[in-house]
Design a protein around this motif. Structure first.
Motif, PDB file in Angstrom:
ATOM      1  N   ARG A  33       1.141  -1.268  -0.282  1.00  0.00           N
ATOM      2  CA  ARG A  33       0.107  -0.337  -0.071  1.00  0.00           C
ATOM      3  C   ARG A  33       0.871   0.833   0.211  1.00  0.00           C
ATOM      4  N   VAL A  34       0.815   2.358  -1.348  1.00  0.00           N
ATOM      5  CA  VAL A  34       1.515   3.223  -0.730  1.00  0.00           C
ATOM      6  C   VAL A  34       0.001   4.489  -1.109  1.00  0.00           C
ATOM      7  N   GLN A  35       0.826   5.340  -0.076  1.00  0.00           N
ATOM      8  CA  GLN A  35       0.262   7.005  -0.140  1.00  0.00           C
ATOM      9  C   GLN A  35       0.934   7.492  -0.250  1.00  0.00           C
ATOM     10  N   LEU A  39      -3.161  11.034  -2.881  1.00  0.00           N
ATOM     11  CA  LEU A  39      -3.345   9.419  -3.374  1.00  0.00           C
ATOM     12  C   LEU A  39      -3.172   8.631  -2.364  1.00  0.00           C
ATOM     13  N   ASP A  40      -3.717   6.863  -2.740  1.00  0.00           N
ATOM     14  CA  ASP A  40      -3.675   5.981  -2.468  1.00  0.00           C
ATOM     15  C   ASP A  40      -4.038   4.858  -3.206  1.00  0.00           C
ATOM     16  N   GLY A  41      -2.928   4.481  -3.079  1.00  0.00           N
ATOM     17  CA  GLY A  41      -3.099   2.656  -4.262  1.00  0.00           C
ATOM     18  C   GLY A  41      -2.060   1.471  -3.278  1.00  0.00           C
ATOM     19  N   TYR A  42      -2.245   0.319  -4.564  1.00  0.00           N
ATOM     20  CA  TYR A  42      -1.532  -0.453  -4.140  1.00  0.00           C
ATOM     21  C   TYR A  42      -0.633  -0.992  -5.781  1.00  0.00           C
TER      22      TYR A  42
END
Length: 84
Positions: A33-35, A39-42
């Protein structure tokens, strides 16, 4: 070593690095998981680490370029300064 020889050696080194990167990506396919900046996503872990490494390299290159410009400016000023 001739220029063609240097180019050939550089191509071989680049191919080895590319193979190592492919192996790295294949071995690190777990998602992370990257924030960032809202922005937030995998993304795959290998990709996240690669992006972080490239971003770090860009920051180092920028810092190095700024330092080189500072040193050039100092050298130019030293050449223009009147000598007693």
């Amino acid at each position: 070593m001739t220029r063609a020889g240097v180019v050939w050696a550089a191509v071989i080194v680049a191919l080895i690095v590319l193979i190592l990167l492919i192996v790295f990506f294949l071995q690190n396919q777990d998602t992370a998981r990257v924030q960032f900046l809202g922005l937030d996503g995998y993304v795959p872990l290998g990709l996240a680490l690669f992006i972080a490494a490239v971003a770090g390299g860009v920051l180092v290159a920028i810092a190095g370029a700024v330092r080189i410009l500072q040193l050039r400016l100092l050298a130019r000023r030293a050449r223009r300064a009147p000598k007693p």
